[in-house]
Design a protein around this motif. Structure first.
Motif, PDB file in Angstrom:
ATOM      1  N   UNK A  80      -2.731   4.225 -23.440  1.00 18.42           N
ATOM      2  CA  UNK A  80      -1.846   5.304 -23.888  1.00 18.42           C
ATOM      3  C   UNK A  80      -1.747   5.346 -25.404  1.00 18.42           C
ATOM      4  N   UNK A  81      -1.685   4.188 -26.051  1.00 19.23           N
ATOM      5  CA  UNK A  81      -1.601   4.158 -27.505  1.00 19.23           C
ATOM      6  C   UNK A  81      -2.823   4.807 -28.147  1.00 19.23           C
ATOM      7  N   UNK A 118      -6.316  14.390 -23.476  1.00 20.51           N
ATOM      8  CA  UNK A 118      -5.628  15.317 -22.571  1.00 20.51           C
ATOM      9  C   UNK A 118      -5.168  14.630 -21.286  1.00 20.51           C
ATOM     10  N   UNK A 119      -5.675  13.418 -21.011  1.00 19.87           N
ATOM     11  CA  UNK A 119      -5.252  12.683 -19.823  1.00 19.87           C
ATOM     12  C   UNK A 119      -3.758  12.382 -19.845  1.00 19.87           C
ATOM     13  N   UNK A 120      -3.161  12.410 -21.034  1.00 18.33           N
ATOM     14  CA  UNK A 120      -1.731  12.120 -21.139  1.00 18.33           C
ATOM     15  C   UNK A 120      -0.871  13.230 -20.572  1.00 18.33           C
ATOM     16  N   UNK A 121      -1.400  14.444 -20.485  1.00 16.76           N
ATOM     17  CA  UNK A 121      -0.595  15.553 -20.001  1.00 16.76           C
ATOM     18  C   UNK A 121      -0.199  15.328 -18.556  1.00 16.76           C
ATOM     19  N   UNK A 122       1.052  15.533 -18.267  1.00 23.26           N
ATOM     20  CA  UNK A 122       1.569  15.352 -16.916  1.00 23.26           C
ATOM     21  C   UNK A 122       2.039  13.958 -16.626  1.00 23.26           C
ATOM     22  N   UNK A 136       6.036   4.739 -15.644  1.00 23.71           N
ATOM     23  CA  UNK A 136       5.657   4.528 -14.248  1.00 23.71           C
ATOM     24  C   UNK A 136       4.563   5.508 -13.820  1.00 23.71           C
ATOM     25  N   UNK A 137       4.688   6.776 -14.234  1.00 21.88           N
ATOM     26  CA  UNK A 137       3.670   7.757 -13.884  1.00 21.88           C
ATOM     27  C   UNK A 137       2.344   7.419 -14.560  1.00 21.88           C
ATOM     28  N   UNK A 191      -3.228   5.128 -14.157  1.00 23.77           N
ATOM     29  CA  UNK A 191      -4.241   4.114 -14.478  1.00 23.77           C
ATOM     30  C   UNK A 191      -4.738   3.421 -13.210  1.00 23.77           C
ATOM     31  N   UNK A 192      -3.844   3.168 -12.256  1.00 26.45           N
ATOM     32  CA  UNK A 192      -4.251   2.591 -10.973  1.00 26.45           C
ATOM     33  C   UNK A 192      -5.240   3.532 -10.277  1.00 26.45           C
ATOM     34  N   UNK A 193      -4.943   4.836 -10.295  1.00 25.95           N
ATOM     35  CA  UNK A 193      -5.827   5.812  -9.665  1.00 25.95           C
ATOM     36  C   UNK A 193      -7.196   5.841 -10.332  1.00 25.95           C
TER      37      UNK A 193
END
Length: 206
Positions: free
Chosen positions: A45-46, A158-162, A167-168, A173-175
């Motif tokens: 995320x960073x 753009x993966x950060x959107x949503x 927790x989300x 990341x698990x997915x």
């Protein structure tokens, strides 16, 4: 990023900003699970917040069980699992050496245990990251008595959107890891059934 540079093995299994305070696997010297995953979502995320893509790849030694069984039969002075441990130890040594001789600036090598290896790094582009994975695979194939298959993906900012909270983001990341792992298992299955497969497969997680 507030991470320590402590690692028990040399060369260490992480470089640049990906150094983290997590236990190293006692056989490979790679960062061990689950401590690795405890830090992974925050690290990704960073980088994405800083508009830096992140590549994630999982590799696995092909037919490690078959190798252990064959060595148990062919080497009367040893036993098969010892040969398997030696192979996995060499995997760790080779991968860690590669990380520090390649031009990866921010990256980490981890393991689920056994013959698996996880490579995560800041990526300039998908092609650049896949090139790194290819270099790692080539080093391992040269050093090991078995081949290694890899599946790779690149997460874009753009993966950060949503992903509205930690927790989300962790669930996401698990997915991602699950999709890469399933694609890798499909590749290994194709090889066992003599169907066409590739040494490195890239997938999209979007």
């Amino acid at each position: 990023m507030g991470m320590t540079q402590r690692h028990e093995w040399y060369p260490p299994p992480a470089i640049g900003s990906w150094r983290m305070s997590a236990r190293d696997d006692p056989i490979t010297g790679l960062v061990a699970w689950p401590g690795f995953f405890a830090r992974l979502p925050t690290l990704i995320a960073q980088h994405l917040h800083a508009q830096q893509p992140v590549g994630l790849s999982i590799g696995k030694v092909q037919d490690l069980t078959g190798y252990v069984e064959s060595m148990s039969v062919s080497d009367s002075d040893s036993f098969g699992h010892l040969a398997g441990i030696e192979l996995v130890t060499q995997l760790g040594v080779t991968a860690r050496d590669w990380l520090h001789y390649d031009d990866v600036r921010d990256g980490c090598l981890a393991t689920f245990g056994g013959g698996e290896i996880v490579f995560v790094a800041a990526a300039r582009s998908e092609a650049g990251f896949v090139g790194h994975v290819g270099g790692l695979r080539a080093a391992l194939v040269d050093a090991l008595p078995r081949g290694v298959s890899f599946v790779a993906t690149v997460l874009e900012p753009r993966s950060l959107s949503g992903q509205d909270d930690d927790d989300e983001w962790r669930d996401y990341c698990v997915q991602v890891i699950g999709r890469v792992e399933r694609a890798l298992l499909a590749q290994l299955s194709a090889r066992r059934h003599h169907r066409p497969n590739l040494p490195i497969v890239t997938i999209s997680v979007r």
